[in-house]
Write an enzyme that holds these catalytic residues in place. Structure first.
Site, PDB file in Angstrom:
ATOM      1  N   GLY A   1      44.238  24.810-109.471  1.00  0.00           N
ATOM      2  CA  GLY A   1      44.971  25.467-110.548  1.00  0.00           C
ATOM      3  C   GLY A   1      46.450  25.174-110.419  1.00  0.00           C
TER       4      GLY A   1
ATOM      5  N   CYS B   1      45.681  17.249-114.233  1.00  0.00           N
ATOM      6  CA  CYS B   1      46.687  17.354-113.165  1.00  0.00           C
ATOM      7  C   CYS B   1      47.209  15.964-112.794  1.00  0.00           C
ATOM      8  CB  CYS B   1      46.073  18.027-111.953  1.00  0.00           C
ATOM      9  SG  CYS B   1      44.525  17.273-111.486  1.00  0.00           S
TER      10      CYS B   1
ATOM     11  N   ASN C   1      40.703  23.120-117.267  1.00  0.00           N
ATOM     12  CA  ASN C   1      40.849  21.782-117.853  1.00  0.00           C
ATOM     13  C   ASN C   1      39.650  20.869-117.578  1.00  0.00           C
ATOM     14  OD1 ASN C   1      41.590  21.499-115.172  1.00  0.00           O
ATOM     15  ND2 ASN C   1      43.105  19.915-115.597  1.00  0.00           N
TER      16      ASN C   1
ATOM     17  N   GLU D   1      44.295  22.541-104.584  1.00  0.00           N
ATOM     18  CA  GLU D   1      44.497  21.407-105.505  1.00  0.00           C
ATOM     19  C   GLU D   1      45.381  21.940-106.631  1.00  0.00           C
ATOM     20  OE1 GLU D   1      43.522  18.369-105.080  1.00  0.00           O
ATOM     21  OE2 GLU D   1      42.055  18.553-103.479  1.00  0.00           O
TER      22      GLU D   1
ATOM     23  N   ARG E   1      43.651  10.854-121.178  1.00  0.00           N
ATOM     24  CA  ARG E   1      42.362  11.385-120.725  1.00  0.00           C
ATOM     25  C   ARG E   1      42.467  12.903-120.786  1.00  0.00           C
ATOM     26  NH1 ARG E   1      41.096  11.971-114.901  1.00  0.00           N
ATOM     27  NH2 ARG E   1      38.916  12.577-114.740  1.00  0.00           N
TER      28      ARG E   1
ATOM     29  N   GLU F   1      39.549  16.771-101.858  1.00  0.00           N
ATOM     30  CA  GLU F   1      38.199  16.979-102.391  1.00  0.00           C
ATOM     31  C   GLU F   1      37.602  15.617-102.696  1.00  0.00           C
ATOM     32  OE1 GLU F   1      38.735  19.739-105.707  1.00  0.00           O
ATOM     33  OE2 GLU F   1      38.027  21.334-104.387  1.00  0.00           O
TER      34      GLU F   1
HETATM   35  P1  NAP Z   1      45.933  28.723-113.283  1.00  0.00           P
HETATM   36  O1  NAP Z   1      46.554  29.576-114.316  1.00  0.00           O
HETATM   37  O2  NAP Z   1      46.594  28.595-111.984  1.00  0.00           O
HETATM   38  O3  NAP Z   1      44.447  29.266-113.114  1.00  0.00           O
HETATM   39  C1  NAP Z   1      43.515  28.669-112.253  1.00  0.00           C
HETATM   40  C2  NAP Z   1      42.486  29.682-111.844  1.00  0.00           C
HETATM   41  O4  NAP Z   1      43.126  30.714-111.087  1.00  0.00           O
HETATM   42  C3  NAP Z   1      41.783  30.387-113.013  1.00  0.00           C
HETATM   43  O5  NAP Z   1      40.454  30.636-112.645  1.00  0.00           O
HETATM   44  C4  NAP Z   1      42.576  31.674-113.126  1.00  0.00           C
HETATM   45  O6  NAP Z   1      41.866  32.721-113.722  1.00  0.00           O
HETATM   46  C5  NAP Z   1      42.845  31.979-111.669  1.00  0.00           C
HETATM   47  N1  NAP Z   1      43.984  32.862-111.457  1.00  0.00           N
HETATM   48  C6  NAP Z   1      45.072  33.045-112.250  1.00  0.00           C
HETATM   49  N2  NAP Z   1      45.903  33.941-111.693  1.00  0.00           N
HETATM   50  C7  NAP Z   1      45.337  34.348-110.527  1.00  0.00           C
HETATM   51  C8  NAP Z   1      45.711  35.263-109.506  1.00  0.00           C
HETATM   52  N3  NAP Z   1      46.840  35.954-109.550  1.00  0.00           N
HETATM   53  N4  NAP Z   1      44.879  35.435-108.463  1.00  0.00           N
HETATM   54  C9  NAP Z   1      43.719  34.738-108.393  1.00  0.00           C
HETATM   55  N5  NAP Z   1      43.314  33.848-109.326  1.00  0.00           N
HETATM   56  C10 NAP Z   1      44.113  33.648-110.380  1.00  0.00           C
HETATM   57  O7  NAP Z   1      45.722  27.227-113.810  1.00  0.00           O
HETATM   58  P2  NAP Z   1      45.119  26.755-115.182  1.00  0.00           P
HETATM   59  O8  NAP Z   1      46.139  26.984-116.238  1.00  0.00           O
HETATM   60  O9  NAP Z   1      43.746  27.307-115.365  1.00  0.00           O
HETATM   61  O10 NAP Z   1      44.918  25.194-114.906  1.00  0.00           O
HETATM   62  C11 NAP Z   1      45.905  24.267-115.067  1.00  0.00           C
HETATM   63  C12 NAP Z   1      46.564  23.936-113.726  1.00  0.00           C
HETATM   64  O11 NAP Z   1      45.577  23.450-112.835  1.00  0.00           O
HETATM   65  C13 NAP Z   1      47.579  22.831-113.849  1.00  0.00           C
HETATM   66  O12 NAP Z   1      48.712  23.152-113.100  1.00  0.00           O
HETATM   67  C14 NAP Z   1      46.865  21.629-113.228  1.00  0.00           C
HETATM   68  O13 NAP Z   1      47.711  20.644-112.707  1.00  0.00           O
HETATM   69  C15 NAP Z   1      46.050  22.278-112.177  1.00  0.00           C
HETATM   70  N6  NAP Z   1      44.935  21.402-111.794  1.00  0.00           N
HETATM   71  C16 NAP Z   1      45.000  20.784-110.584  1.00  0.00           C
HETATM   72  C17 NAP Z   1      43.985  19.929-110.197  1.00  0.00           C
HETATM   73  C18 NAP Z   1      44.028  19.232-108.879  1.00  0.00           C
HETATM   74  O14 NAP Z   1      42.986  18.747-108.457  1.00  0.00           O
HETATM   75  N7  NAP Z   1      45.146  19.145-108.199  1.00  0.00           N
HETATM   76  C19 NAP Z   1      42.894  19.714-111.035  1.00  0.00           C
HETATM   77  C20 NAP Z   1      42.860  20.363-112.258  1.00  0.00           C
HETATM   78  C21 NAP Z   1      43.896  21.218-112.621  1.00  0.00           C
HETATM   79  P3  NAP Z   1      42.111  33.074-115.277  1.00  0.00           P
HETATM   80  O15 NAP Z   1      41.580  31.927-116.051  1.00  0.00           O
HETATM   81  O16 NAP Z   1      41.356  34.317-115.494  1.00  0.00           O
HETATM   82  O17 NAP Z   1      43.597  33.237-115.436  1.00  0.00           O
END
Ligand code: NAP
Length: 491
Positions: free
Chosen positions: A242, A298, A165, A264, A292, A472
């Site tokens: 993530g 998140c 994102n 995070e 935004r 962070e």
């Molecule tokens: P995600 O599915 O959890 O993926 C995040 C990252 O983890 C990606 O690089 C993904 O790779 C990798 N990943 C997925 N499965 C994995 C596994 N089993 N082992 C190791 N790595 C793995 O999240 P997303 O859909 O990309 O992002 C959206 C989420 O991020 C939302 O929940 C959002 O709230 C959160 N977020 C949090 C913050 C914060 O600062 N708190 C900031 C931004 C986003 P692949 O792409 O190859 O699957």
């Protein structure tokens, strides 16, 4: 353009992105030669492809990071800071190209992408300044028998895993403090948005980051790749951004070697509007907090709790602003709302809205998937949302706002805290003592008081409860990549 580079020109700036793995300062194919396609969510067309790393490549990346770990940790902080400062200047001079690249692969509106690129560059500037502030402490033991010296040292080889994102900002928010602290690292960006990560790797090499200090691996098999690194005894840090479910899986894996973790994770932010709020400001803030990044943040406000005496006016005016947004291809200047990142995300949003409607919600605006190419979902406002609706309990991650009434301060604090998440919350009131009182009682790592945004490279960003562990940004972000060493000394 070869299959191994992605090139474009935007506003007179050209960018050439190498799409192979970046290990030890070299661009190389995956060990099995495999590649992953990258798509443009605005058109559903294939944009490029990137190398598909294997666990063998991951071991090579850890070898590279280990090979220069000692020399990078011993590099004078001022020198590390100056490299980060050059990275800031290079990125600042290329904001338009970075924004265009982000808009292409993520789909977000160019205006959001430009905001992200500038925010991402600021982490290099902030940590250029923080690199020289790894100060320690000196105290006297209570018995008077010895001195207590505390020195901060780099935590060690760091694995950085980022989401799609904010493809630039989530990478720089980790790489910059890691480098400032003296850690070498391996970045695993999201598969949907790998090109921005490779563009950042190129920029860091140009800024003077030595070979092996930053390595970047893209892979269609994130699980085995990251697991390989977390089970390598040389790796000492995981910094993950993530979803909460993936975060839980990684915390369990990190436990095997007791790896230091910063997590995070997801959010489900409440947005509170009290009866004395400045409604113009609250609606401006609601547009930012909700829209935004097209709602794919998140920190995005999911649940709008508005005092019963002003909910009618708030809903009508907010819905009018939402419905006036121009939805379209992310990389076009006029677009204010781009598509969602992929079909699954768009379908999940539609499913959450359908669930709310089945339970009695009324669609004030939006709510219909358009019949066009691209993963579009319109800006949507829902009223009369039932308290058991899924979208009050799950992260929506899209341009949908649920508006609900409340009568009492105590009642709305209860609603705000009715979630396992605790990342951000928004409070609008003209009464400062109420604002601070409510802010203290909301279970969230970050509160925006009369503001629609909290993110700032100088501030500690992070969540409580199942939104994460650690912070962070700010000085806190530097300490996440350092260990305190205590020396009991007598002299
Ligand atoms: P995600 O599915 O959890 O993926 C995040 C990252 O983890 C990606 O690089 C993904 O790779 C990798 N990943 C997925 N499965 C994995 C596994 N089993 N082992 C190791 N790595 C793995 O999240 P997303 O859909 O990309 O992002 C959206 C989420 O991020 C939302 O929940 C959002 O709230 C959160 N977020 C949090 C913050 C914060 O600062 N708190 C900031 C931004 C986003 P692949 O792409 O190859 O699957």
């Amino acid at each position: 353009m070869t299959t191994e580079t992605f090139e474009f020109a935007y506003e007179g700036q050209k960018m050439r992105v190498n799409t192979r793995l970046f290990i030890a300062g070299q661009w190389r194919a995956a060990s099995n030669g495999a590649r992953i396609d990258v798509f443009n969510p605005s058109t559903e067309e294939r944009l490029a492809s990137v190398a598909d790393a294997t666990p063998d490549d991951a071991r090579d990346a850890v070898d590279a990071a280990a090979g220069v770990a000692a020399s990078w940790a011993a590099t004078p902080p001022r020198q590390r800071g100056e490299i980060l400062r050059r990275a800031y200047e290079l990125m600042s001079s290329r904001l338009d190209s970075f924004a265009y690249l982000i808009a292409l692969e993520n789909g977000k509106a160019l205006v959001d992408a430009r905001g992200e690129a500038a925010y991402a560059a600021e982490f290099f500037r902030w940590y250029a300044e923080e690199a020289v502030r790894g100060v320690g402490e000196l105290g006297l033991a209570p018995t008077g028998s010895n001195r207590i010296l505390v020195q901060y040292q780099p935590v060690g080889i760091s694995v950085l895993v980022t989401p799609w994102n904010f493809p630039a900002a989530m990478a720089t928010r980790k790489i910059a403090p890691a480098l400032a602290a003296g850690c070498t690292c391996i970045l695993k960006p999201a598969t949907e948005t790998p090109l921005t990560a490779y563009a950042i790797a190129t920029l860091l090499a140009e800024a003077g980051v030595p070979d092996g200090v930053v390595n970047v691996l893209t892979s269609s098999k994130a699980g085995p790749l990251v697991s390989t690194m977390l089970h390598d005894p040389r790796v000492r840090k995981l910094s993950f951004t993530g979803s909460t479910p993936v975060g839980r899986t990684l915390l369990k894996q990190a436990a095997d070697q007791v790896i230091n973790c910063s997590m995070e994770l997801g959010g489900n932010a409440p947005f509170l509007v009290f009866e004395d709020a400045d409604l113009d400001a609250a609606i401006d803030g609601a547009m930012v907090a909700k829209m935004r990044n097209g709602g794919e943040a998140c920190t995005a406000a999911n649940r709008f709790y508005v005092h019963r005496s002003v909910i009618g006016e708030f809903t009508v005016r907010f819905a009018a602003r939402m419905s006036a947004l121009t939805m379209g291809v992310g990389s076009l200047q006029e677009t204010q709302l781009g598509p969602m990142v992929n079909r699954a995300s768009r379908d999940k949003i539609a499913e959450l809205v359908a669930d709310a409607v089945e339970r009695g919600a009324q669609i004030v605006t939006g709510g219909q998937v358009p019949d066009t190419r691209g993963y579009f979902y319109p800006a949507t406002v829902l009223a009369n949302v039932s308290l058991d609706s899924r979208l009050l309990h799950e992260e929506i991650f899209g341009p949908v706002a649920a508006v609900l009434p409340f009568d009492q301060e105590e009642e709305v604090i209860g609603y705000a805290n009715q979630t396992e998440y605790g990342l951000a919350a928004y409070v609008y009131t003209r009464d400062l003592s109420r604002g601070l009182r409510v802010a203290e009682r909301i279970e969230a790592g970050m509160i925006a008081l009369n503001r629609g945004m909290v993110s700032d490279p100088a501030a500690p960003f992070g969540g409580v409860k199942q939104s994460g562990i650690g912070r962070e940004g700010g000085h806190h972000g530097l300490l996440e990549f350092m260990e305190a060493k205590y020396i009991a000394a007598s002299w």
